[in-house]
Design a protein around this motif. Structure first.
Motif, PDB file in Angstrom:
ATOM      1  N   ARG A 121      -3.722   5.337  -2.447  1.00 63.11           N
ATOM      2  CA  ARG A 121      -4.574   6.209  -2.005  1.00 63.11           C
ATOM      3  C   ARG A 121      -4.007   7.410  -2.872  1.00 63.11           C
ATOM      4  O   ARG A 121      -3.139   7.893  -3.187  1.00 63.11           O
ATOM      5  CB  ARG A 121      -4.363   6.561  -0.547  1.00 63.11           C
ATOM      6  N   TYR A 122      -5.205   7.896  -3.679  1.00 60.80           N
ATOM      7  CA  TYR A 122      -5.036   8.931  -4.415  1.00 60.80           C
ATOM      8  C   TYR A 122      -6.288   9.706  -4.556  1.00 60.80           C
ATOM      9  O   TYR A 122      -7.292   9.327  -4.158  1.00 60.80           O
ATOM     10  CB  TYR A 122      -4.433   8.415  -5.992  1.00 60.80           C
ATOM     11  N   TRP A 123      -6.070  10.731  -5.558  1.00 61.87           N
ATOM     12  CA  TRP A 123      -7.379  11.492  -5.731  1.00 61.87           C
ATOM     13  C   TRP A 123      -8.300  11.113  -6.867  1.00 61.87           C
ATOM     14  O   TRP A 123      -7.605  10.342  -7.667  1.00 61.87           O
ATOM     15  CB  TRP A 123      -7.050  13.008  -5.919  1.00 61.87           C
ATOM     16  N   CYS A 138      -4.409  15.398   4.429  1.00 66.39           N
ATOM     17  CA  CYS A 138      -5.548  14.606   3.886  1.00 66.39           C
ATOM     18  C   CYS A 138      -5.729  13.163   4.143  1.00 66.39           C
ATOM     19  O   CYS A 138      -6.642  12.902   4.538  1.00 66.39           O
ATOM     20  CB  CYS A 138      -5.611  14.792   2.321  1.00 66.39           C
ATOM     21  N   ASN A 139      -4.526  12.608   4.019  1.00 64.83           N
ATOM     22  CA  ASN A 139      -4.481  11.099   4.421  1.00 64.83           C
ATOM     23  C   ASN A 139      -4.893  10.808   5.831  1.00 64.83           C
ATOM     24  O   ASN A 139      -5.478  10.077   6.178  1.00 64.83           O
ATOM     25  CB  ASN A 139      -3.034  10.558   4.251  1.00 64.83           C
ATOM     26  N   TYR A 175       0.726  -1.318   0.114  1.00 70.29           N
ATOM     27  CA  TYR A 175      -0.086  -0.116  -0.074  1.00 70.29           C
ATOM     28  C   TYR A 175       0.811   1.417   0.010  1.00 70.29           C
ATOM     29  O   TYR A 175       1.904   1.723   0.873  1.00 70.29           O
ATOM     30  CB  TYR A 175      -0.803   0.124   1.329  1.00 70.29           C
ATOM     31  N   VAL A 176       0.727   2.142  -1.087  1.00 68.69           N
ATOM     32  CA  VAL A 176       1.480   3.437  -1.057  1.00 68.69           C
ATOM     33  C   VAL A 176       0.471   4.565  -0.950  1.00 68.69           C
ATOM     34  O   VAL A 176      -0.702   4.503  -1.325  1.00 68.69           O
ATOM     35  CB  VAL A 176       2.250   3.555  -2.047  1.00 68.69           C
ATOM     36  N   TRP A 177       0.773   5.679  -0.369  1.00 70.50           N
ATOM     37  CA  TRP A 177       0.140   6.970   0.079  1.00 70.50           C
ATOM     38  C   TRP A 177       0.933   7.936   0.069  1.00 70.50           C
ATOM     39  O   TRP A 177       2.020   8.059  -0.139  1.00 70.50           O
ATOM     40  CB  TRP A 177      -0.803   6.758   1.399  1.00 70.50           C
ATOM     41  N   ALA A 197     -14.231   7.492   5.257  1.00 74.16           N
ATOM     42  CA  ALA A 197     -14.071   8.752   5.177  1.00 74.16           C
ATOM     43  C   ALA A 197     -13.114   9.239   4.029  1.00 74.16           C
ATOM     44  O   ALA A 197     -12.042   8.571   4.036  1.00 74.16           O
ATOM     45  CB  ALA A 197     -13.287   9.310   6.665  1.00 74.16           C
ATOM     46  N   GLN A 198     -13.549  10.220   3.157  1.00 65.04           N
ATOM     47  CA  GLN A 198     -12.682  10.625   2.201  1.00 65.04           C
ATOM     48  C   GLN A 198     -12.646  11.982   2.304  1.00 65.04           C
ATOM     49  O   GLN A 198     -13.620  12.576   2.247  1.00 65.04           O
ATOM     50  CB  GLN A 198     -13.171   9.644   0.810  1.00 65.04           C
TER      51      GLN A 198
END
Ligand code: GLC
Length: 439
Positions: free
Chosen positions: A286-288, A218-219, A206-208, A309-310
């Motif tokens: 995790r991205y936009w 934001c994360n 997992y990358v963020w 939650a986003q």
């Protein structure tokens, strides 16, 4: 998506009837104003506007999508000043120019969280706003209204999403993307183990975005809100960040480091995480909501004990108060944020529109592979950063928050100690009071 949008817009719909008569009157007044201001295309011929905030690629796209057409129909030329860097770097560049009262750029692309910080330097667009300018999501218009002045207009929305490798999910026997953080963790571990055994030593689950910058705010806000830890500062002004739910959420992310996420994720911004994913070195990203290639799966972020939650991000357009071309600049902003350009850019660039009505277009639903998932998210799942309540303090609030989270993730300090210190700092910065997040 539509569900949420509808909830947000219903307030607007109720207001519409009452506003109609006032709107008609306002439209007449506007028309009179525009006529007296000499708004015909010829009056603006020869004007060149400068715009700051687009990187070279997105600037080129904007030219094709909209600027060429704008210049053809109005005679107003537009120069784009290429911009790069993170949101914080762009904010300091923008602030520097505005503090100097620079007459150029005329127009700025601004992050959704900046109006409170930049408001005093931005032109009040109220007198230029047409009917369409009032058709944006009311919460976003409220976000752009600082001390009663409309200092920007929404251009597109960004939403935190989970992207995944559909091929790897199939290969490891997973029929669905993870519904919870726990599930994400166990799926990521399994895929990572398998891919490393198959020879890709650089593979991670997992990358963020973990660098100390706005993206980490934001994360981390997504983690803590999904654990019931609130929104750092609540809309009612309670500084709520220091609570056991947030502690648990941060401990979860600490556990990921070196296990399913590379230690170097602590220096990742959006582009680093996207590169790792695109290079085939990560199962989940995790991205936009805009920007990841078609072909990878997109889903809502996994739920914590409190639900999903986003974070809502996105960009708006604003006119400098020091521009010598306020009328032409406002005209450009109206055009770019209007229905035609937003709809075009939704279909061709995957930019989520800020005008609710556009979501009724079936072509738009087809363009966003995750639109169905967004539709099922409740309004509570959409988390705004506390920029409206923090006003001009937001940049400092966010900086204090992401530095704290970064220290916890780097094991420099424990979560309870760090959050207690952060609470004191936020109270001192804002003058607000500490308290618990809402249940
Ligand atoms: C995205 C969002 C923006 C946010 C930034 C953080 O660009 O649209 O709102 O501040 O990411 O890195």
């Amino acid at each position: 998506m539509r569900c949420y949008m509808m909830a947000l817009f219903s307030q607007r719909i109720r207001m519409d009837a009452a506003c109609f008569a006032r709107g008609a009157l306002r439209a007449c007044l506007c028309l009179a104003l525009l006529v007296s201001a000499g708004c015909g295309p010829s009056a603006s011929h020869g004007v060149t506007l400068t715009v700051l905030g687009f990187n070279p690629d997105s600037g080129q796209a904007l030219r094709t999508d909209a600027l060429d057409e704008f210049t053809r129909t109005t005679g107003i030329a537009v120069d784009l000043i290429p911009t790069g860097g993170t949101s914080a770097e762009q904010l300091s560049q923008t602030l520097r120019l505005l503090n100097q009262h620079a007459s150029t750029p005329d127009v700025y692309l601004i992050d959704v969280v900046w109006p409170g910080t930049l408001g005093e330097h931005l032109l009040d667009l109220t007198r230029y706003a047409d009917q369409e300018a009032h058709s944006h999501i009311p919460a976003l218009l409220a976000n752009d209204t600082v001390k009663g002045r409309l200092v920007g207009l929404p251009f597109y929305v960004n939403i935190g999403m989970l992207y995944y490798r559909t091929d790897l999910l199939a290969k490891y026997g997973f029929a669905h993307p993870p519904a919870t953080w726990d599930e994400l963790e166990s799926m990521a571990r399994k895929i990572q183990r398998g891919e490393r055994a198959a020879g890709n030593r650089a593979f991670w689950g997992y990358v963020w975005q973990g660098a100390a910058y706005e993206g980490l705010t934001c994360n981390a806000l997504e983690w803590q809100a999904s654990f019931g830890g609130g929104r750092i500062i609540e809309p009612d002004g309670t500084v709520s960040v220091n609570n056991p739910h947030t502690i648990r959420a941060l401990r979860m992310a600490v556990r990921w480091l070196g296990a399913i996420s590379p230690p170097s994720v602590l220096s990742y911004t959006e582009s680093d995480s996207l590169n790792a994913f695109r290079a085939g070195n990560a199962a989940f990203l995790r991205y936009w909501s805009a920007g990841v290639d078609a072909g990878s799966g997109g889903a809502l972020l996994p739920a914590g004990p409190h639900g999903r939650a986003q974070t809502m991000g996105g960009f708006h357009l604003a006119v400098s108060r020091y521009s010598v071309n306020p009328r032409e600049s406002a005209r450009l902003v109206m055009y770019l944020t209007g229905r035609t350009v937003q709809s075009r850019r939704a279909l061709t660039r995957g930019r989520l529109p800020t005008i609710p009505q556009l979501y009724q277009d079936p072509a738009l639903a087809r363009t966003f592979p995750y639109a169905a998932a967004l539709e099922t998210a409740g309004a509570a799942a959409w988390v705004a950063r506390p920029s409206t309540i923090a006003q001009s303090h937001y940049a400092a609030v966010s900086q204090a928050y992401y530095h704290t989270v970064h220290q916890v993730l780097s094991n420099e300090t424990s979560a309870p100690e760090a959050l207690a210190a952060l609470e004191r700092k936020l109270v001192e910065l804002t003058g607000l009071h500490p308290g618990a997040p809402p249940e």
